[in-house]
Design a protein around this motif. Structure first.
Motif, PDB file in Angstrom:
ATOM      1  N   PRO A 178       0.718  -0.791  -0.294  1.00 18.33           N
ATOM      2  CA  PRO A 178       0.245  -0.259   0.112  1.00 18.33           C
ATOM      3  C   PRO A 178       1.270   1.147  -0.366  1.00 18.33           C
ATOM      4  N   LEU A 179       2.065   1.313   0.590  1.00 22.00           N
ATOM      5  CA  LEU A 179       2.985   2.184   0.920  1.00 22.00           C
ATOM      6  C   LEU A 179       3.472   2.188  -0.967  1.00 22.00           C
ATOM      7  N   TRP A 180       4.307   2.013  -1.457  1.00 20.60           N
ATOM      8  CA  TRP A 180       4.599   2.024  -2.797  1.00 20.60           C
ATOM      9  C   TRP A 180       3.556   2.319  -3.617  1.00 20.60           C
ATOM     10  N   GLU A 181       2.152   1.808  -3.568  1.00 20.71           N
ATOM     11  CA  GLU A 181       1.217   2.207  -4.307  1.00 20.71           C
ATOM     12  C   GLU A 181       0.854   3.585  -4.105  1.00 20.71           C
ATOM     13  N   ASN A 182       0.187   3.964  -2.883  1.00 18.67           N
ATOM     14  CA  ASN A 182       0.816   5.330  -2.585  1.00 18.67           C
ATOM     15  C   ASN A 182       0.922   6.373  -2.949  1.00 18.67           C
ATOM     16  N   ALA A 183       2.734   5.565  -3.335  1.00 18.38           N
ATOM     17  CA  ALA A 183       3.544   6.254  -3.188  1.00 18.38           C
ATOM     18  C   ALA A 183       3.614   6.581  -5.372  1.00 18.38           C
ATOM     19  N   LEU A 184       3.952   5.666  -5.570  1.00 17.03           N
ATOM     20  CA  LEU A 184       4.218   5.472  -7.064  1.00 17.03           C
ATOM     21  C   LEU A 184       2.902   5.304  -8.169  1.00 17.03           C
ATOM     22  N   GLY A 185       1.844   4.713  -7.685  1.00 18.71           N
ATOM     23  CA  GLY A 185       0.962   4.230  -8.335  1.00 18.71           C
ATOM     24  C   GLY A 185       0.506   3.185  -8.545  1.00 18.71           C
ATOM     25  N   LYS A 186      -0.505   2.790  -9.474  1.00 19.72           N
ATOM     26  CA  LYS A 186      -0.728   1.523  -9.253  1.00 19.72           C
ATOM     27  C   LYS A 186       0.399   0.275 -10.186  1.00 19.72           C
ATOM     28  N   ASN A 187       1.363   1.810 -10.794  1.00 18.91           N
ATOM     29  CA  ASN A 187       2.017   0.390 -11.358  1.00 18.91           C
ATOM     30  C   ASN A 187       3.657   0.582 -11.031  1.00 18.91           C
ATOM     31  N   TRP A 188       3.312   0.145 -10.020  1.00 24.98           N
ATOM     32  CA  TRP A 188       5.043   0.873  -8.938  1.00 24.98           C
ATOM     33  C   TRP A 188       5.896  -0.282  -9.249  1.00 24.98           C
ATOM     34  N   LYS A 189       5.519  -1.211  -9.484  1.00 25.31           N
ATOM     35  CA  LYS A 189       6.371  -2.113  -9.118  1.00 25.31           C
ATOM     36  C   LYS A 189       7.308  -2.625 -10.811  1.00 25.31           C
ATOM     37  N   LYS A 190       6.478  -1.060 -11.719  1.00 27.13           N
ATOM     38  CA  LYS A 190       7.886  -1.669 -12.855  1.00 27.13           C
ATOM     39  C   LYS A 190       8.857   0.006 -12.565  1.00 27.13           C
ATOM     40  N   VAL A 191       8.294   1.003 -11.641  1.00 27.46           N
ATOM     41  CA  VAL A 191       9.199   2.562 -11.179  1.00 27.46           C
ATOM     42  C   VAL A 191      10.096   1.098 -10.223  1.00 27.46           C
ATOM     43  N   MET A 192       9.852   0.703  -8.866  1.00 28.97           N
ATOM     44  CA  MET A 192      11.021   0.274  -8.198  1.00 28.97           C
ATOM     45  C   MET A 192      10.916  -0.992  -8.215  1.00 28.97           C
ATOM     46  N   THR A 193      12.215  -1.354  -8.955  1.00 33.58           N
ATOM     47  CA  THR A 193      12.351  -2.405  -8.923  1.00 33.58           C
ATOM     48  C   THR A 193      13.724  -2.945  -8.150  1.00 33.58           C
ATOM     49  N   PRO A 194      13.386  -4.090  -7.288  1.00 32.10           N
ATOM     50  CA  PRO A 194      14.637  -4.698  -6.409  1.00 32.10           C
ATOM     51  C   PRO A 194      16.169  -3.939  -6.839  1.00 32.10           C
ATOM     52  N   LYS A 195      16.197  -3.825  -8.134  1.00 27.91           N
ATOM     53  CA  LYS A 195      17.854  -3.521  -8.567  1.00 27.91           C
ATOM     54  C   LYS A 195      17.876  -1.815  -8.278  1.00 27.91           C
ATOM     55  N   LYS A 196      16.362  -0.919  -8.593  1.00 32.78           N
ATOM     56  CA  LYS A 196      16.640   0.226  -8.082  1.00 32.78           C
ATOM     57  C   LYS A 196      17.064   0.364  -6.854  1.00 32.78           C
ATOM     58  N   LEU A 197      15.363  -0.294  -6.022  1.00 32.82           N
ATOM     59  CA  LEU A 197      16.085  -0.501  -4.677  1.00 32.82           C
ATOM     60  C   LEU A 197      17.696  -0.151  -3.652  1.00 32.82           C
ATOM     61  N   LYS A 198      17.994  -1.060  -4.517  1.00 27.40           N
ATOM     62  CA  LYS A 198      18.975  -1.737  -3.678  1.00 27.40           C
ATOM     63  C   LYS A 198      20.740  -0.886  -4.211  1.00 27.40           C
ATOM     64  N   GLU A 199      20.329   0.162  -5.034  1.00 30.90           N
ATOM     65  CA  GLU A 199      21.035   0.965  -5.579  1.00 30.90           C
ATOM     66  C   GLU A 199      20.728   2.175  -4.518  1.00 30.90           C
ATOM     67  N   LEU A 200      19.466   2.428  -4.309  1.00 25.79           N
ATOM     68  CA  LEU A 200      19.061   3.782  -3.037  1.00 25.79           C
ATOM     69  C   LEU A 200      19.612   3.722  -1.605  1.00 25.79           C
ATOM     70  N   TYR A 201      19.298   2.294  -1.024  1.00 26.16           N
ATOM     71  CA  TYR A 201      19.962   1.436  -0.313  1.00 26.16           C
ATOM     72  C   TYR A 201      21.377   1.937  -0.183  1.00 26.16           C
ATOM     73  N   LYS A 202      22.009   1.568  -1.483  1.00 27.14           N
ATOM     74  CA  LYS A 202      23.508   1.533  -1.448  1.00 27.14           C
ATOM     75  C   LYS A 202      24.376   2.822  -1.191  1.00 27.14           C
ATOM     76  N   LYS A 203      23.227   4.305  -1.241  1.00 24.67           N
ATOM     77  CA  LYS A 203      24.329   5.335  -1.288  1.00 24.67           C
ATOM     78  C   LYS A 203      23.646   6.139   0.090  1.00 24.67           C
ATOM     79  N   MET A 204      23.182   5.037   1.356  1.00 23.06           N
ATOM     80  CA  MET A 204      22.852   5.137   2.163  1.00 23.06           C
ATOM     81  C   MET A 204      24.016   4.877   3.291  1.00 23.06           C
TER      82      MET A 204
END
Length: 360
Positions: free
Chosen positions: A334-360
């Motif tokens: 529900p958090l991702w859908e609220n943030a990025l819409g119904k097709n959120w899985k296309k935007v926030m892939t595991p690969k993209k999330l990993k890149e974001l975490y690695k910046k931290m």
């Protein structure tokens, strides 16, 4: 269209010194002399007479001091419930949580688990609680989490970090006394205040937004800007306004949801034990792509108050550890859908999330 019928906190008292009325508020709620009130109090107040001397215990009433060093866990809730059952002759008249989001969430969870069978982890999710909780009161001593008003109690379980979201979770009574926030350390004040600010940004920019959430979110956002960017407020006004920002920020989530920062900080919290407020800040600092204006203002607030966030907390994590965080985070659909819409899985892939975490 079926609209959700949400409960709200039925009774609230606001004002400096209103904590003094606690005894009068509780007296009519006592079920019998063998049914005590149990106070769950942050152990930082153990030797703080400003708070402890004003809790009047009668009959078998007890104060249980609890550390808020770590985020609340389902196992901790189960232990508290067992201790309370063993130490009381009858089911308690009520649970009173005094502290920050951790204490308030523990009080809500304990009140639920005293009337529901099984373990707290069985109720992590939406609308799984069958029986009404016992009477429970929330008294925040720091402002920002919105835990005083929300219908969830966020817990770290054996395999996920997720709230007990239910109609029985909200407090029956909240006491908002801004005086109780006067000794909060500056860093903590900032991180917890930012929890509220980030609630607002995520709620106001989400796809779930409606006028109910928007009106509360905008009010909370304006108050946050006054407190964290303005120069005109006295300390007292600042405390009062931040307490109300927290309330409105919590209310803005009732008909909405949080977003990317919360979804990612749940991952940090589950794996690394990062506290919620600072976790949100660490994540939000890197989310320009999703919240450009919100992050810009956040950086201005950080600079104004000379706050330095930890860096490199994910630098030495193995792929396996990163995958754990990614899975926890992506499970909060529900958090991702609220943030990025119904097709959120296309935007926030595991690969993209990993890149974001690695910046931290």
């Amino acid at each position: 269209m079926n609209y959700k019928n949400f409960p709200m906190v039925p009774r609230i008292i606001f004002g400096r010194g209103s904590f003094n009325q606690l005894g009068d508020i509780l007296a009519p709620k006592r079920l019998s002399i063998n049914a005590p009130f149990i106070y769950l109090v942050d152990d930082v107040f153990k030797s703080n007479a400003f708070i402890t001397s004003r809790i009047s215990l009668s009959y078998d009433d007890k104060i249980i001091y609890v550390s808020s060093e770590e985020e609340p866990k389902t196992s901790q809730v189960d232990e508290l419930v067992e201790d309370i059952i063993l130490m009381t002759k009858e089911r308690p008249s009520g649970i009173i949580g005094i502290g920050g989001g951790t204490m308030l969430d523990l009080a809500k969870a304990v009140a639920i688990m005293l009337t529901n069978e099984g373990e707290a982890k069985d109720y992590q999710g939406w609308d799984l609680v069958k029986n009404p909780a016992i009477y429970h009161v929330g008294i925040p001593t720091i402002s920002g989490t919105g835990a005083e008003v929300s219908r969830t109690t966020v817990l770290t379980g054996p395999d996920k970090k997720l709230g007990i979201n239910s109609d029985y979770t909200p407090f029956d009574q909240v006491i908002l006394d801004p005086e109780l926030t006067k000794e909060v350390p500056k860093d903590q004040w900032f991180y917890t205040g930012m929890d509220c600010y980030i609630h607002c940004i995520e709620s106001l920019q989400g796809t779930y937004l409606n006028t109910f959430s928007q009106s509360y979110g905008e009010m909370a956002l304006e108050l946050c800007k006054e407190v964290f960017l303005g120069d005109k407020l006295s300390t007292k006004d600042s405390q009062d306004k931040l307490m109300m920002a927290s309330w409105h920020g919590g209310m803005s989530i009732v008909y909405s949801q949080v977003g990317v920062a919360h979804a990612m900080s749940y991952g940090l919290s589950y794996l690394l034990g990062t506290k919620h407020g600072i976790g949100n800040c660490i994540v939000f600092d890197h989310l320009e792509e999703f919240y450009p204006e919100g992050v810009k203002l956040f950086k201005a607030m950080k600079e104004k108050h000379n706050i330095h966030l930890p860096k490199g907390i994910c630098a030495n994590l193995s792929d396996k550890e990163l995958d754990i965080m990614i899975n926890i985070s992506l499970s909060l659909e529900p958090l991702w859908e609220n943030a990025l819409g119904k097709n959120w899985k296309k935007v926030m892939t595991p690969k993209k999330l990993k890149e974001l975490y690695k910046k931290m």
